[in-house]
Structure formats: C-alpha cells, structure tokens
Enzyme design. Structure first.
Site, PDB file in Angstrom:
ATOM      1  N   GLU A  50      56.838 -49.500  88.880  1.00 29.53           N
ATOM      2  CA  GLU A  50      57.590 -48.281  87.974  1.00 29.53           C
ATOM      3  C   GLU A  50      58.847 -48.463  87.770  1.00 29.53           C
ATOM      4  OE1 GLU A  50      54.345 -44.615  89.397  1.00 29.53           O
ATOM      5  OE2 GLU A  50      56.063 -45.074  90.824  1.00 29.53           O
ATOM      6  N   MET A  52      51.870 -38.135  93.163  1.00 36.44           N
ATOM      7  CA  MET A  52      52.060 -38.078  94.695  1.00 36.44           C
ATOM      8  C   MET A  52      53.966 -37.850  95.126  1.00 36.44           C
ATOM      9  SD  MET A  52      49.473 -40.936  96.270  1.00 36.44           S
ATOM     10  CE  MET A  52      49.510 -40.380  97.722  1.00 36.44           C
ATOM     11  N   GLU A  53      54.488 -37.669  93.983  1.00 34.92           N
ATOM     12  CA  GLU A  53      55.977 -37.364  94.118  1.00 34.92           C
ATOM     13  C   GLU A  53      56.478 -36.355  93.377  1.00 34.92           C
ATOM     14  OE1 GLU A  53      54.683 -40.304  93.021  1.00 34.92           O
ATOM     15  OE2 GLU A  53      54.368 -41.502  95.030  1.00 34.92           O
ATOM     16  N   ASP A  99      44.470 -43.314  85.227  1.00 36.11           N
ATOM     17  CA  ASP A  99      43.084 -43.008  85.721  1.00 36.11           C
ATOM     18  C   ASP A  99      42.803 -41.464  85.384  1.00 36.11           C
ATOM     19  OD1 ASP A  99      45.061 -42.983  88.289  1.00 36.11           O
ATOM     20  OD2 ASP A  99      43.691 -41.326  88.624  1.00 36.11           O
ATOM     21  N   GLY A 155      47.372 -39.426  87.631  1.00 32.60           N
ATOM     22  CA  GLY A 155      45.839 -39.324  87.043  1.00 32.60           C
ATOM     23  C   GLY A 155      45.871 -38.089  86.288  1.00 32.60           C
TER      24      GLY A 155
HETATM   25  N1  ADE Z   1      48.964 -41.557  90.704  1.00 31.36           N
HETATM   26  C1  ADE Z   1      48.007 -42.190  89.704  1.00 31.36           C
HETATM   27  N2  ADE Z   1      46.677 -41.890  89.736  1.00 31.36           N
HETATM   28  C2  ADE Z   1      46.717 -40.917  91.054  1.00 31.36           C
HETATM   29  C3  ADE Z   1      45.710 -40.274  91.509  1.00 31.36           C
HETATM   30  N3  ADE Z   1      44.243 -40.290  91.112  1.00 31.36           N
HETATM   31  N4  ADE Z   1      45.832 -39.596  92.598  1.00 31.36           N
HETATM   32  C4  ADE Z   1      47.029 -39.621  93.105  1.00 31.36           C
HETATM   33  N5  ADE Z   1      48.358 -40.221  92.727  1.00 31.36           N
HETATM   34  C5  ADE Z   1      47.917 -40.734  91.395  1.00 31.36           C
END
Ligand code: ADE
Length: 231
Positions: free
Chosen positions: A12, A172-173, A196, A78
């Site tokens: 990143e 996640m951050e 995703d 995501g």
């Molecule tokens: N970052 C990218 N895709 C993610 C996902 N599916 N869950 C958590 N963090 C992510």
C-alpha cells in the site's frame, strides 16, 4: 507543512516510495518511517502492519513524534455495497468499528461509553479529493467504511455489517486511524480501492487484486498532495 501518508501493508505504500524516490528511513517503535522532503513540505510515509492496534500506534507516532499536521490513509478494502466493484475508489465520510461489542449492556454495536459509533473524517480533504477526481475524470465514491480485526470472507457477516452500520466497505485500520487523529485534532482522510467483495471468494480476489487496487489508491493520494500543500 508536515503530512503523514500511511497504509497497512508494504504494497500500500510502495507506489508512494517509488514516486517520491528519495527518503530517509527512521526506525521507531518496531517500525520504519520514511521521511521525504517535497516542495518545502515534509511527508512521512509508513505502513503500520495490519489491524487496529498497529494502525493506532503508527497514526499516533506520525502525529506525536513526527509532528504531522494532516494524515492520509491509502489502501484496499472489501466491498459491502453491491455498487462497489474491484478497483473502485471509496473515500470514508465516517468510520466505525464493526467488532466492538458491548451490546450485552444495552449499547449499540460499535459504541463504548464516552465514545461514538462513528468517527468523522475531514471535509476539506474530501473536497480536495473530489476536485482531483473531477479534474482527472476519475470516479470517486463517498461512503461509510467499517473496521475490524478480521478479514471478512463470509456473506452472513457481511450482511450483518451492512445492516448494522449501513457500511459501504470494510477493512482493518480506518476507524482506529480516524479515532486517533480526531483525538489529537489532526485532519484525517481515509481512501480505499476495492480488492474483493468480502464474500466466500474474498481471499482469492484479495490475492489477485490487492497490488493493483493498492496502486489505484496510492496514485490518487499522490495527485492530492500538491493541492493539499497549496491549499
Ligand atoms: N481489506 C480488503 N479486503 C478485506 C476484507 N474482506 N476484510 C477485511 N479487510 C479487508
């Protein structure tokens, strides 16, 4: 001006380090911080490692040790909203923690006493992002992003998050970074490109698209820097 740009994973921030080219590496608190001199400003770049705790340490260090006055986060997410596809850019208007749960005491999900379910981001930085998107004819979506210490790859969990937080994307951050910046009165901007759909195929999609989506997000942040310095 001192500006922080952070990600969570090496991929990143690599496009940023490549763009700026020359930097000084400073080791601190089990991490590397990369200092760049750019147009009479100082830019500090770092990847925190994954998760809310690591990202809190890095955001706090950027501000309290390096004196950064604005913080931009760039990375992947995501999709929760069906309107978001791989490679789409989404900027967070506000962020919450989907895994923070003291509902046993009657509190809403994502809330702890003396806190708030959502952390807001800086409106001026979003405005700059929108003007960059317009100039470059790029599609930039705005939305609610939620954060948790888990890689979501399950439709049921994703639907619960969508319903509970009205979230458009998850990662996640972001929320921990926003909470840190807001506590320390530093304007914060959180940008993500979709890697995703947080469903059963998420880990495969993430592996396939993480690098390209991370670059889409980093390239966008690079185009914002001159405007932020000149503002
Ligand atoms: N970052 C990218 N895709 C993610 C996902 N599916 N869950 C958590 N963090 C992510």
């Amino acid at each position: 001006m001192k500006i922080a740009i952070m990600g969570a994973m090496p991929e990143e921030v690599e496009p940023l380090l490549k763009f700026f080219g020359e930097y000084e590496t400073i080791k601190y608190a089990n991490n590397n911080y990369y200092k760049v001199n750019y147009k009479n400003s100082e830019i500090v770049i770092a990847y925190s490692k994954i998760g809310k705790v690591n990202s809190t340490i890095t955001a706090s260090t950027m501000i309290q040790k390096f004196g950064c006055e604005k913080l931009l986060f760039s990375g992947v997410a995501g999709a929760v909203s069906p309107d978001l596809k791989v490679g789409d850019l989404v900027v967070a208007t506000k962020l919450g923690q989907h895994d923070l749960d003291i509902s046993a005491f009657g509190h809403p999900y994502g809330f702890v006493p003396e806190g708030a379910v959502y952390e807001e981001t800086d409106k001026d930085l979003i405005q700059i992002a929108k003007s960059v998107a317009k100039e470059k004819s790029l599609d930039l979506k705005e939305g609610i992003i939620v954060t948790g210490d888990q890689f979501v790859c399950d439709n049921e969990r994703k639907e619960w998050i969508a319903k509970t937080f009205q979230a458009d994307a998850l990662e996640m951050e972001g929320a921990s970074v926003a909470l840190t910046c807001n506590a320390l009165n530093v304007p914060v901007f959180i940008l993500r490109a979709i890697s995703d759909a947080a469903d059963m195929d998420a880990s495969f999609s993430f592996d396939e698209f993480m690098i390209s989506s991370a670059k889409i997000s980093a390239d966008f942040v690079i185009t914002m820097i001159d405007k932020i310095i000149d503002a």
